[in-house]
Design an enzyme around this catalytic site. Structure first.
Site, PDB file in Angstrom:
ATOM      1  N   MET A 155       4.598   4.494   9.521  1.00 16.90           N
ATOM      2  CA  MET A 155       5.471   4.771   9.078  1.00 16.90           C
ATOM      3  C   MET A 155       6.106   3.183   8.556  1.00 16.90           C
ATOM      4  O   MET A 155       7.422   3.126   9.593  1.00 16.90           O
ATOM      5  CB  MET A 155       6.391   5.616   9.577  1.00 16.90           C
ATOM      6  CG  MET A 155       7.062   6.004   9.248  1.00 16.90           C
ATOM      7  SD  MET A 155       7.807   6.806   7.644  1.00 16.90           S
ATOM      8  CE  MET A 155       7.428   8.721   8.919  1.00 16.90           C
ATOM      9  N   GLY A 156       5.537   2.201   7.950  1.00 17.73           N
ATOM     10  CA  GLY A 156       6.326   1.020   7.319  1.00 17.73           C
ATOM     11  C   GLY A 156       6.893   1.609   6.461  1.00 17.73           C
ATOM     12  O   GLY A 156       7.030   2.918   5.751  1.00 17.73           O
ATOM     13  N   ARG A 157       7.075   0.413   4.805  1.00 16.59           N
ATOM     14  CA  ARG A 157       8.147   1.194   3.859  1.00 16.59           C
ATOM     15  C   ARG A 157       6.951   1.825   3.265  1.00 16.59           C
ATOM     16  O   ARG A 157       7.648   2.759   2.812  1.00 16.59           O
ATOM     17  CB  ARG A 157       8.263  -0.177   3.034  1.00 16.59           C
ATOM     18  CG  ARG A 157       8.886  -1.103   3.733  1.00 16.59           C
ATOM     19  CD  ARG A 157       8.169  -2.475   3.402  1.00 16.59           C
ATOM     20  NE  ARG A 157       8.566  -4.037   3.674  1.00 16.59           N
ATOM     21  CZ  ARG A 157       8.088  -4.331   4.076  1.00 16.59           C
ATOM     22  NH1 ARG A 157       6.660  -4.307   3.861  1.00 16.59           N
ATOM     23  NH2 ARG A 157       8.411  -5.700   4.666  1.00 16.59           N
ATOM     24  N   ILE A 158       6.260   2.401   3.250  1.00 16.91           N
ATOM     25  CA  ILE A 158       5.674   3.093   1.723  1.00 16.91           C
ATOM     26  C   ILE A 158       5.060   4.274   2.657  1.00 16.91           C
ATOM     27  O   ILE A 158       5.481   5.394   2.242  1.00 16.91           O
ATOM     28  CB  ILE A 158       3.891   2.394   1.658  1.00 16.91           C
ATOM     29  CG1 ILE A 158       4.231   1.205   1.157  1.00 16.91           C
ATOM     30  CG2 ILE A 158       3.070   3.495   1.132  1.00 16.91           C
ATOM     31  CD1 ILE A 158       2.253   1.046   0.861  1.00 16.91           C
ATOM     32  N   SER A 237      -4.473   3.738   2.060  1.00 19.97           N
ATOM     33  CA  SER A 237      -4.407   2.191   2.697  1.00 19.97           C
ATOM     34  C   SER A 237      -5.161   1.218   2.468  1.00 19.97           C
ATOM     35  O   SER A 237      -5.448   0.521   1.401  1.00 19.97           O
ATOM     36  CB  SER A 237      -4.188   2.393   4.037  1.00 19.97           C
ATOM     37  OG  SER A 237      -4.177   1.665   4.750  1.00 19.97           O
ATOM     38  N   ARG A 238      -5.922   1.365   3.666  1.00 17.78           N
ATOM     39  CA  ARG A 238      -7.506   0.689   3.443  1.00 17.78           C
ATOM     40  C   ARG A 238      -9.215   1.738   3.662  1.00 17.78           C
ATOM     41  O   ARG A 238      -8.414   2.057   4.496  1.00 17.78           O
ATOM     42  CB  ARG A 238      -7.806  -1.047   4.085  1.00 17.78           C
ATOM     43  CG  ARG A 238      -6.544  -1.819   3.876  1.00 17.78           C
ATOM     44  CD  ARG A 238      -7.584  -2.404   2.224  1.00 17.78           C
ATOM     45  NE  ARG A 238      -6.212  -3.543   1.749  1.00 17.78           N
ATOM     46  CZ  ARG A 238      -5.404  -3.426   1.447  1.00 17.78           C
ATOM     47  NH1 ARG A 238      -4.986  -2.382   0.396  1.00 17.78           N
ATOM     48  NH2 ARG A 238      -4.923  -4.220   0.361  1.00 17.78           N
ATOM     49  N   GLU A 267     -15.646  -1.709  -1.614  1.00 14.83           N
ATOM     50  CA  GLU A 267     -15.225  -1.467  -2.665  1.00 14.83           C
ATOM     51  C   GLU A 267     -15.700  -2.509  -4.047  1.00 14.83           C
ATOM     52  O   GLU A 267     -15.794  -3.727  -3.196  1.00 14.83           O
ATOM     53  CB  GLU A 267     -13.405  -1.607  -3.164  1.00 14.83           C
ATOM     54  CG  GLU A 267     -13.187  -0.591  -2.210  1.00 14.83           C
ATOM     55  CD  GLU A 267     -11.566  -1.145  -2.196  1.00 14.83           C
ATOM     56  OE1 GLU A 267     -10.625  -1.870  -3.058  1.00 14.83           O
ATOM     57  OE2 GLU A 267     -10.916   0.672  -1.457  1.00 14.83           O
ATOM     58  N   HIS A 286      -8.951   2.956  -5.810  1.00 15.67           N
ATOM     59  CA  HIS A 286      -7.466   1.822  -5.186  1.00 15.67           C
ATOM     60  C   HIS A 286      -6.500   1.052  -6.514  1.00 15.67           C
ATOM     61  O   HIS A 286      -6.192   0.193  -6.450  1.00 15.67           O
ATOM     62  CB  HIS A 286      -8.456  -0.082  -4.909  1.00 15.67           C
ATOM     63  CG  HIS A 286      -7.633   0.035  -4.474  1.00 15.67           C
ATOM     64  ND1 HIS A 286      -8.182  -1.536  -2.604  1.00 15.67           N
ATOM     65  CD2 HIS A 286      -6.426  -0.424  -3.402  1.00 15.67           C
ATOM     66  CE1 HIS A 286      -7.374  -1.959  -1.935  1.00 15.67           C
ATOM     67  NE2 HIS A 286      -6.179  -1.102  -3.016  1.00 15.67           N
TER      68      HIS A 286
HETATM   69  C1  DGY Z   1      -1.888  -3.581  -1.476  1.00 18.11           C
HETATM   70  O1  DGY Z   1      -0.947  -3.802  -2.116  1.00 18.11           O
HETATM   71  O2  DGY Z   1      -2.532  -4.032  -0.707  1.00 18.11           O
HETATM   72  C2  DGY Z   1      -2.976  -2.924  -2.758  1.00 18.11           C
HETATM   73  O3  DGY Z   1      -3.767  -2.452  -1.814  1.00 18.11           O
HETATM   74  C3  DGY Z   1      -3.389  -3.848  -3.687  1.00 18.11           C
HETATM   75  O4  DGY Z   1      -2.707  -3.710  -4.439  1.00 18.11           O
END
Ligand code: DGY
Length: 326
Positions: A155-158, A237-238, A267, A286
């Site tokens: 629960m960060g900014r995004i 995220s990743r 990737e 991505h």
């Molecule tokens: C980020 O900002 O970390 C994205 O995954 C790449 O734009």
């Protein structure tokens, strides 16, 4: 003598004008091809600043010979491509681009959730492939999003921006995070819970946590087994947070219903990647922050971060600011 800045990918020249004023600028002249490691290595030997991307690995090996480097400015909010500890030990400021991409990435995350739940790519292919013969009651019937439970891991900014969107869909919002976010709980009615509770109770499990040694393969076989059979897993995220073999198995065996993936462990992935091939996966390359407005803002922020460090001022966003006192 002006400092030397190396930009690892072709960027719109007009957005770099502030850099040209204060520095000599070298740039890898390709838009779609990452800078080869031997070129990067050579550039690092003379660079005072590096404008980097998530696709540039900057580990101890790459940072072994960079005698003048003062700043690595990553054009991304994530910086798991950089060995920050190593950079910090060398006194190199590591910058990133938070905030400017928050809403754009949240929009994409929610779009991916909707597309997966309502089978949008499948439906588009259906009509493009001329399969639509007649209307039928359960043709491409998906899963509701409104009034369901979303579980946000990270629960960060995004994460908060995704929660806001979920509130608009009358969803119940659960979250798991390193720390509790009292304001988000009050404003959006989000409920903090353990990782296990979140997995068990959510209809949509959304991964937005950063990739660190602690979160590596957080979503493993055990995690997928705890989710509902009807659960939809979204990762914006990743890829490294997911054990992809476990996810594949969960999707193939019906342990979970579907997945929407913007990111992968390695990737770029090819079309024959086992996850991409699955009918219950919506895969995209991505593109979380990929709008022209936001990419421009990210370039500008990266330029500003470099400029500030080269001018001896605090950058807009440095991840090792505490350690380096900038
Ligand atoms: C980020 O900002 O970390 C994205 O995954 C790449 O734009």
């Amino acid at each position: 003598m002006k400092p030397y800045v190396f930009v690892t990918r072709k960027m719109p020249e007009h957005l770099l004008s502030d850099l040209y004023e204060i520095a000599e600028v070298g740039m890898w002249e390709h838009e779609d091809i990452p800078v080869p490691s031997e070129v990067l290595q050579k550039e690092l030997e003379r660079a005072d600043a590096l404008f980097s991307l998530v696709s540039d690995p900057l580990r101890s090996q790459q940072l072994a010979k960079c005698p003048k480097l003062k700043v690595i400015a990553n054009m991304a909010v994530g910086y798991d491509n950089i060995d920050v500890e190593h950079a910090t030990n060398k006194g190199i400021v590591v910058c990133h681009t938070p905030d400017v991409l928050t809403d754009t990435t949240a929009d994409l995350t929610f779009a991916l959730l909707l597309a997966t739940a309502r089978k949008i790519p499948e439906a588009t292919d259906y009509i493009k492939n001329d399969q639509w013969q007649q209307w039928s009651p359960y043709l491409l019937a998906g899963t509701d999003v409104h009034h369901k439970t979303i579980g946000i891991v990270g629960m960060g900014r995004i994460g908060e921006a995704v929660a806001k969107r979920a509130k608009g869909f009358d969803m119940e919002i659960l979250y798991h995070n390193r720390s509790r976010k009292m304001e988000t709980e009050q404003q959006l009615g989000a409920k903090y819970c353990s990782f296990e509770e979140l997995l068990q109770q959510s209809d949509y499990v959304v991964c937005l946590a950063p990739f660190t040694p602690v979160t590596k393969e957080l979503f493993d076989q055990q995690a997928f087994q705890q989710m509902k059979n009807s659960a939809i897993f979204i990762n914006a995220s990743r890829g490294g947070l997911v054990n992809e073999a476990a996810l594949q198995e969960a999707l193939e065996k019906g342990v979970i219903q579907a997945a929407g993936l913007d990111v992968f462990a390695e990737e770029p992935v090819r079309a024959n990647h086992p996850l991409v091939q699955l009918p219950n996966v919506v895969a995209i390359p991505h593109i979380g922050s990929a709008t022209v407005e936001t990419r421009d803002a990210m370039v500008k922020m990266t330029v500003e971060n470099i400029k500030k460090v080269l001018e001896g001022k605090p950058p807009l966003a440095a991840v090792n600011f505490k350690e380096l006192g900038v």
